[in-house]
Design an enzyme around this catalytic site. Structure first.
Site, PDB file in Angstrom:
ATOM      1  N   HIS A   1     -39.335 -12.946 -24.987  1.00 59.82           N
ATOM      2  CA  HIS A   1     -39.670 -13.726 -25.704  1.00 59.82           C
ATOM      3  C   HIS A   1     -41.103 -13.569 -26.092  1.00 59.82           C
ATOM      4  O   HIS A   1     -41.994 -12.864 -25.427  1.00 59.82           O
ATOM      5  CB  HIS A   1     -39.758 -15.243 -25.206  1.00 59.82           C
ATOM      6  CG  HIS A   1     -40.312 -15.449 -23.913  1.00 59.82           C
ATOM      7  ND1 HIS A   1     -41.702 -15.575 -23.883  1.00 59.82           N
ATOM      8  CD2 HIS A   1     -40.027 -15.234 -22.480  1.00 59.82           C
ATOM      9  CE1 HIS A   1     -42.051 -15.587 -22.583  1.00 59.82           C
ATOM     10  NE2 HIS A   1     -40.939 -15.544 -21.790  1.00 59.82           N
TER      11      HIS A   1
ATOM     12  N   GLU B   1     -34.595 -17.547 -17.521  1.00 51.02           N
ATOM     13  CA  GLU B   1     -35.679 -16.683 -16.731  1.00 51.02           C
ATOM     14  C   GLU B   1     -35.065 -16.963 -15.216  1.00 51.02           C
ATOM     15  O   GLU B   1     -34.408 -18.092 -15.072  1.00 51.02           O
ATOM     16  CB  GLU B   1     -36.806 -17.023 -16.958  1.00 51.02           C
ATOM     17  CG  GLU B   1     -38.013 -16.263 -16.129  1.00 51.02           C
ATOM     18  CD  GLU B   1     -37.958 -14.578 -16.256  1.00 51.02           C
ATOM     19  OE1 GLU B   1     -36.874 -14.220 -15.774  1.00 51.02           O
ATOM     20  OE2 GLU B   1     -38.818 -14.242 -16.873  1.00 51.02           O
TER      21      GLU B   1
END
Length: 221
Positions: free
Chosen positions: A8, A82
């Site tokens: 990201h 994550e």
């Protein structure tokens, strides 16, 4: 098939050096949004048949310009989120960062039974990413983009590809909107064909920034 693993764009937590793994988590900074838009040109030469994103908003925002340009509706899968920071969630101190990164690297060395204090084991983390990869393979297409996160991309590559190991990921991280291209299959094996625009051998020879610097380590979450 080809998997394009994309981290990201920059978040406020990245700037502040915060271990941030909550869902849905923060969005992107202005720079992060620019990075997301630059992915359209960066991947202009690649055929992309599907785009998967994690359950964290920063991956949605990162994928949005690319998805719009390609006319593809991103598929949301929590398995791409994550690695949880567990007991050190929200911390910025060096000791907390060391705990997070040292556990990550322990997994990369093959000890997947170790648990991130207050969170998942390596086995659980890799298994959930594997599920998304298997779903991507089942589509029967040529190339799938997975917009995910720095630490989990490193962990999955170290444990599931044939040419990236603990030594490599200990000194090579994934910058914001960094791209790692993996080719092969779960049945025959995967190999990293490009790590941030270089072959693994080129990247290793160049010696990209060491993750033993806390400022770099905090870039993961």
């Amino acid at each position: 098939m080809r998997l394009i693993l994309i981290r990201h764009g920059q978040t406020p937590a990245n700037v502040a050096g915060v271990l941030e793994s909550t869902v849905p988590g923060p969005g992107l900074t202005d720079l992060g949004q620019e990075q997301a838009e630059e992915l359209v040109d960066a991947l202009s030469g690649d055929t992309i048949d599907a785009i998967f994103v994690s359950s964290m908003v920063r991956t949605h925002l990162t994928a949005a310009p690319l998805a719009e340009a390609r006319g593809i509706e991103p598929i949301v899968r929590p398995g791409l989120r994550e690695i949880s920071a567990g007991d050190v969630e929200g911390n910025t101190d060096a000791e907390s960062v060391h705990q997070y990164v040292s556990t990550l690297l322990t997994w990369c060395g093959g000890h997947l039974d170790v648990r991130m204090p207050g969170a998942e084991t390596g086995e659980e983390v890799i298994a959930r990413f594997d599920e998304v990869v298997a779903e991507a393979e089942a589509l029967g297409v040529g190339t799938v983009a997975l917009v995910s996160h720095g630490a989990i991309i490193r962990a999955w590559c170290a444990t599931r590809t044939l040419n990236v190991d603990l030594e490599f990921v200990s000194t090579h991280y994934v910058v914001n909107t960094g791209i790692v291209v993996v080719e092969g299959s779960s049945r025959l094996g995967w190999e990293v064909s490009a790590w941030l625009g270089q072959s693994v051998s080129e990247a290793a020879a160049r010696g990209v920034a060491s993750d033993h610097s806390p400022a770099v380590e905090r870039e993961d979450a």
